[in-house]
Scaffold this active site. Structure first.
Site, PDB file in Angstrom:
ATOM      1  N   GLU A 173       0.952  -1.494   0.526  1.00  0.00           N
ATOM      2  CA  GLU A 173       0.017   0.418   0.582  1.00  0.00           C
ATOM      3  C   GLU A 173       0.944   1.631  -0.394  1.00  0.00           C
ATOM      4  O   GLU A 173       0.857   2.202   1.127  1.00  0.00           O
ATOM      5  CB  GLU A 173      -1.083   0.351   1.245  1.00  0.00           C
ATOM      6  CG  GLU A 173      -1.915  -1.266   0.815  1.00  0.00           C
ATOM      7  CD  GLU A 173      -3.065  -0.916   2.145  1.00  0.00           C
ATOM      8  OE1 GLU A 173      -3.321  -0.366   2.682  1.00  0.00           O
ATOM      9  OE2 GLU A 173      -3.894  -2.227   1.781  1.00  0.00           O
ATOM     10  N   GLU A 307      -5.128  -8.958  -0.507  1.00  0.00           N
ATOM     11  CA  GLU A 307      -5.693  -8.561   0.851  1.00  0.00           C
ATOM     12  C   GLU A 307      -7.509  -8.642   0.283  1.00  0.00           C
ATOM     13  O   GLU A 307      -7.891  -7.495  -0.324  1.00  0.00           O
ATOM     14  CB  GLU A 307      -5.334  -7.195   1.124  1.00  0.00           C
ATOM     15  CG  GLU A 307      -3.888  -7.210   2.143  1.00  0.00           C
ATOM     16  CD  GLU A 307      -3.421  -6.177   2.893  1.00  0.00           C
ATOM     17  OE1 GLU A 307      -3.964  -5.348   2.979  1.00  0.00           O
ATOM     18  OE2 GLU A 307      -2.746  -5.775   3.137  1.00  0.00           O
TER      19      GLU A 307
END
Ligand code: AHR
Length: 503
Positions: A173, A307
């Protein structure tokens, strides 16, 4: 009667076992308590790993485990987690709950956990606050077989042979907690960092994963691929094997991040809304795959959904930074939708990792002291495990719209079908309706139907397992089916997931 058509003669790609992967972060009680209790714990363990949890994960055939984060990965300095435990650094886990991280679970412990589970390893490196040298040395420490400063350090710490690192994530991220980077900046950093993620002989090769987009950030995906490509928009696969995608199902996310909705206290409208939002995964897969196809028509770069899962408000009274939530039959439906989608898109989806393994978000296992429960989501993985390494078969199902009155229309059925190495066929089908059963007829072209065995998971939408009643939700053999004139007929109860094995 909903017809499910299968064409056993049309194979559409391999379902990598890694599609059923998992994610474990230094977050809340996932690693500590959930997986690792330490050698001196009264909870039965082997080298510090909980025996009950490891046994359940082996049964589920967990294929690959991602570690150490998540956002934690870009704050993790691996050298803090090696060597004698008493001299490892203690620090505050600033990202998750402000608790003390004593680094007693580090590289050696992760590799030992994967050895006990019998799974592949997916290590996520630190770009946000780390250096190229630190990342490069970690790979050398784990995988170099010869004489070198890092290999010697590993040996001095008690592990003579190198380990196998199957997957390596270069940052996590990085558009957010991993450094707040812009896509072009990250892509250039990625080019540099990955250069030093070396392939040493004993490790064959590491599958390198670049940080991809959050949800529908198509610009991130395009810019990343453009920056990794030659001037003619090709060749990104010289640098990257996979690009990640993160997408969580947050029932009420749009009303504010502090009001995501309860894991257990929800009405039928929230149920259908949750499933509708989960279905959005298909839009994301289609659109990101279209971008990948334009830069990588040879299909060399995998989409890694590392995820996914539900994200609700934490259980009342628990640390908000620990992301601990209960798990109901609604979560089982979310898992079935996503796993069927990943199967269907397996041409590009090479791995997916539900967040997270134990005690965090949509877990397959919850623990409380020495007690452990398997969640409805665990049982879905256990039904789907038969697809691992199978060939996706062409299939389709007739569906109808439900959830209309509740304002969140979805199709009532989801399915995927594979053929295993022995020619057996595995069908996973879910009836998402909260209250309507559905008769189904399966027709399989180009295959003589032999013996059929089925297992089912079904219950009321709120049903869950608790530490007092750990077995409310469980799978059962299902024999209320008939095989006649080349088709299989049965009725799927409301809110159910089934696995059929057809010889
Ligand atoms: O899974 C919890 C967090 O969600 C991860 O640390 C991060 O990558 C994502 O935002």
């Amino acid at each position: 009667m909903a017809k499910l058509y299968v064409n056993a003669a049309v194979k559409k790609g391999k379902m990598n076992k890694e599609i059923q992967g998992h994610f474990s972060e230094h977050l809340g009680r996932c690693i500590y308590e959930g997986l690792y209790v330490g050698e001196d714990s009264p909870i039965p363990n082997t080298n510090g790993m909980r025996n009950d949890v490891v046994a359940a994960l082996r049964e589920m055939k967990l294929p690959v485990l991602r570690w150490p984060g998540g956002c934690f990965a870009d704050e993790y300095h691996w050298k803090d987690g090696i060597g004698p435990k008493e001299s490892r650094k203690k620090m505050i886990n600033t990202h998750w709950g402000g608790v003390v991280e004593d680094n007693s679970f580090g590289t050696h412990e992760f590799m030992e956990l994967c050895r006990q589970i019998g799974c592949e390893t997916y290590i996520n490196g630190n770009v946000g606050s780390g250096t190229v040298q630190e990342m490069s040395e970690w790979v050398e420490y784990m995988t170099f077989e010869g004489v070198s400063p890092m290999a010697d350090l590993r040996k001095a710490n008690g592990h003579e042979a190198p380990w196998r690192v199957n997957y390596f994530g270069v940052g996590n991220e990085n558009w957010g907690c991993g450094g707040n980077m812009r896509p072009e900046y990250y892509a250039n950093e990625y080019r540099r960092y990955q250069t030093y993620v070396r392939n040493y002989k004993s490790n064959e090769w590491i599958y390198k994963i670049a940080c991809g987009p959050s949800g529908d950030d198509y610009d991130w995906m395009k810019t990343l691929l453009e920056t990794l490509s030659d001037r003619n928009g090709r060749g990104a696969d010289r640098f990257v094997n996979g690009i990640s995608l993160h997408y969580y199902t947050v029932p009420d996310g749009e009303e504010g991040w502090d009001k995501k909705g309860s894991a257990t206290d929800f009405d039928k409208a929230a149920y259908y809304k949750t499933l509708r939002k989960t279905n959005y995964m298909e839009t994301l897969l289609k659109n990101h795959i279209a971008i990948l196809d334009s830069y990588d028509p040879e299909n060399r770069i995998g989409l890694i959904v590392d995820e996914w899962g539900t994200w609700y408000d934490v259980e009342p009274g628990t640390n908000p930074g620990f992301l601990y939530q209960q798990n109901t039959m609604r979560d089982a439906m979310v898992a079935a939708i996503n796993l069927n989608l990943f199967n269907k898109y397996c041409r590009r989806v090479k791995m997916a990792n539900i967040a997270q393994l134990v005690n965090v978000l949509q877990s397959v296992i919850l623990t409380e002291g020495e007690k452990m429960i398997l969640t409805p989501t665990y049982h879905v993985f256990n039904l789907f495990k038969h697809h691992q390494e199978g060939e996706l078969l062409e299939s389709s199902i007739e569906t109808e719209e439900i959830g209309i009155e509740e304002g969140h229309p979805i199709r009532n059925l989801t399915e995927s079908v594979s053929m295993d190495a022995e020619g057996g066929i595995h069908i996973t089908v879910a009836n998402l309706s909260a209250d309507q059963s559905c008769p189904v007829e399966v027709e399989i072209a180009h295959k003589q139907i032999g013996a059929v065995q089925a297992e089912i998971l079904t219950n009321e939408i709120h049903a869950k397992n608790t530490f007092d009643q750990p077995d409310t939700v469980h799978t059962e053999c299902f024999d209320e089916l008939t095989v006649e004139n080349g088709s299989i007929r049965f009725t799927m109860p409301a809110c159910s997931v089934m696995h059929l094995a057809v010889e």
